[in-house]
Write a protein that holds these residues in place. Structure first.
Motif, PDB file in Angstrom:
ATOM      1  N   SER A  26       0.562  -1.491  -0.043  1.00  0.00           N
ATOM      2  CA  SER A  26      -0.144   0.433  -0.271  1.00  0.00           C
ATOM      3  C   SER A  26       1.286   1.220  -0.155  1.00  0.00           C
ATOM      4  O   SER A  26       1.510   1.441   1.190  1.00  0.00           O
ATOM      5  CB  SER A  26      -0.678   0.223   1.346  1.00  0.00           C
ATOM      6  N   LEU A  29      -2.630  -0.932  -2.496  1.00  0.00           N
ATOM      7  CA  LEU A  29      -3.623  -1.703  -1.115  1.00  0.00           C
ATOM      8  C   LEU A  29      -4.389  -0.144  -0.520  1.00  0.00           C
ATOM      9  O   LEU A  29      -2.777   0.413  -0.154  1.00  0.00           O
ATOM     10  CB  LEU A  29      -3.136  -2.404  -1.694  1.00  0.00           C
ATOM     11  N   THR A  30      -5.225  -0.282  -0.237  1.00  0.00           N
ATOM     12  CA  THR A  30      -4.802   0.396   1.471  1.00  0.00           C
ATOM     13  C   THR A  30      -4.275  -0.453   2.819  1.00  0.00           C
ATOM     14  O   THR A  30      -4.087  -1.868   2.390  1.00  0.00           O
ATOM     15  CB  THR A  30      -6.224   0.347   1.751  1.00  0.00           C
ATOM     16  N   ARG A  33      -6.688  -4.064   3.192  1.00  0.00           N
ATOM     17  CA  ARG A  33      -6.936  -4.597   1.972  1.00  0.00           C
ATOM     18  C   ARG A  33      -5.104  -5.499   1.794  1.00  0.00           C
ATOM     19  O   ARG A  33      -4.792  -7.128   1.654  1.00  0.00           O
ATOM     20  CB  ARG A  33      -6.779  -3.833   0.621  1.00  0.00           C
ATOM     21  N   GLU A 210     -10.087  -9.053  -6.515  1.00  0.00           N
ATOM     22  CA  GLU A 210     -10.996  -7.830  -5.761  1.00  0.00           C
ATOM     23  C   GLU A 210     -10.298  -7.028  -5.622  1.00  0.00           C
ATOM     24  O   GLU A 210     -10.867  -5.608  -5.620  1.00  0.00           O
ATOM     25  CB  GLU A 210     -11.797  -8.666  -4.442  1.00  0.00           C
ATOM     26  N   ALA A 211      -8.986  -7.013  -5.508  1.00  0.00           N
ATOM     27  CA  ALA A 211      -8.333  -6.354  -5.158  1.00  0.00           C
ATOM     28  C   ALA A 211      -7.208  -5.181  -6.544  1.00  0.00           C
ATOM     29  O   ALA A 211      -7.536  -3.906  -6.524  1.00  0.00           O
ATOM     30  CB  ALA A 211      -6.914  -6.598  -4.378  1.00  0.00           C
ATOM     31  N   LEU A 213      -9.025  -5.209  -8.749  1.00  0.00           N
ATOM     32  CA  LEU A 213     -10.877  -4.414  -9.086  1.00  0.00           C
ATOM     33  C   LEU A 213     -11.047  -3.237  -8.722  1.00  0.00           C
ATOM     34  O   LEU A 213     -11.146  -1.924  -8.979  1.00  0.00           O
ATOM     35  CB  LEU A 213     -12.250  -5.675  -9.536  1.00  0.00           C
ATOM     36  N   GLU A 214     -10.180  -3.240  -7.666  1.00  0.00           N
ATOM     37  CA  GLU A 214     -10.757  -2.297  -6.695  1.00  0.00           C
ATOM     38  C   GLU A 214      -9.552  -0.635  -6.559  1.00  0.00           C
ATOM     39  O   GLU A 214      -9.827   0.847  -6.668  1.00  0.00           O
ATOM     40  CB  GLU A 214     -10.510  -2.408  -5.184  1.00  0.00           C
ATOM     41  N   ARG A 217     -11.060   0.983 -10.358  1.00  0.00           N
ATOM     42  CA  ARG A 217     -11.855   1.838  -9.934  1.00  0.00           C
ATOM     43  C   ARG A 217     -11.486   2.855  -8.978  1.00  0.00           C
ATOM     44  O   ARG A 217     -11.627   4.336  -8.992  1.00  0.00           O
ATOM     45  CB  ARG A 217     -13.281   0.935  -9.149  1.00  0.00           C
ATOM     46  N   SER A 218     -10.402   2.539  -8.130  1.00  0.00           N
ATOM     47  CA  SER A 218      -9.564   3.653  -7.644  1.00  0.00           C
ATOM     48  C   SER A 218      -9.065   5.117  -8.350  1.00  0.00           C
ATOM     49  O   SER A 218      -8.990   5.929  -8.491  1.00  0.00           O
ATOM     50  CB  SER A 218      -8.618   3.585  -6.164  1.00  0.00           C
ATOM     51  N   THR A 221     -11.984   7.078 -11.213  1.00  0.00           N
ATOM     52  CA  THR A 221     -11.803   7.813  -9.775  1.00  0.00           C
ATOM     53  C   THR A 221     -11.477   8.574  -9.884  1.00  0.00           C
ATOM     54  O   THR A 221     -11.466  10.139 -10.231  1.00  0.00           O
ATOM     55  CB  THR A 221     -12.846   7.086  -8.899  1.00  0.00           C
TER      56      THR A 221
END
Length: 226
Positions: A26, A29-30, A33, A210-211, A213-214, A217-218, A221
């Motif tokens: 990160s 990632l957060t 995550r 999933e990570a 994809l996140e 998306r981030s 955005t």
């Protein structure tokens, strides 16, 4: 060593808390995550170790493991000092043949250590030690038939030449060293993506998808708000 059940397998691990584990994941990632991926990597590694024929299984932990992770393992705290000191302490406490693995290679399988198990199950043993090299120049596994901490203590860790330095230390001590397959450590998210491809359909691979994809998306955005 008459058979592989004389083996002690030790997993050296860290409690998977956000901000304390896998911090190089990160960004992107957060921390939450990243910690979740670390937990999946650890749990999968422990599941594989449970399949190995061993006399005892140790979870050498920095922090507190989950109840599920501790099952079938003797949990012992890590010693203080650098990684070489902590690995050396595991060796000094071992009563017989020892295999140490880390928590960062969830793709690790029983087949990856099959040469070691085969060798140390025979009457005529060919190797005194085995190493599993990592793609970053380190090592993901280290096995010693007669573990002695001084075989590790003082070896520079977390460098691109750690594996070569450790191999040289063992060879200089007169040990015959076998080499296990090279695996990739999960140090960065790019590593996680490559590892996920090796174990498709696994819970780890699903979490990496999933990570990813996140992350996409981030990025979209952030681009839309510029």
């Amino acid at each position: 060593m008459r058979n592989s059940t004389d083996l002690t397998v030790a997993v050296i691990a860290k409690e998977c808390l956000p901000g304390r584990v896998k911090t190089r994941l990160s960004p992107p990632l957060t921390p939450e995550r990243a910690a979740a991926l670390a937990q999946l990597s650890l749990s999968r590694t422990l599941d594989t170790v449970r399949l190995l024929p061993a006399r005892s299984r140790l979870l050498v932990m920095d922090g507190t493991p989950t109840a599920a992770d501790a099952e079938d393992f003797t949990v012992v705290p890590q010693s203080s000092g650098g990684l070489d000191e902590r690995l050396a302490a595991i060796c000094d406490a071992a009563a017989g043949p020892l295999l140490i693995v880390g928590m960062d290679t969830p793709q690790f399988s029983v087949e990856d250590v099959a040469p070691l198990l085969q060798d140390w199950s025979t009457r005529v043993v060919l190797h005194d030690a085995w190493m599993g090299p990592a793609a970053d120049g380190g090592f993901w596994a280290l096995a010693l038939r007669h573990p002695v901490g001084e075989l590790i203590r003082g070896v520079p860790m977390s460098t691109g030449t750690t594996g070569a330095s450790q191999f040289a230390r063992l060879s200089a001590a007169g040990l015959r060293v076998g080499i296990l397959p090279e695996l990739r450590d999960m140090d960065h998210f790019s590593d996680a993506l490559e590892i996920a491809v090796e174990i498709p359909g696994s819970g780890f691979a699903h979490a990496v998808d999933e990570a990813a994809l996140e992350v996409r998306r981030s990025a979209l955005t952030a681009g839309a708000t510029r």
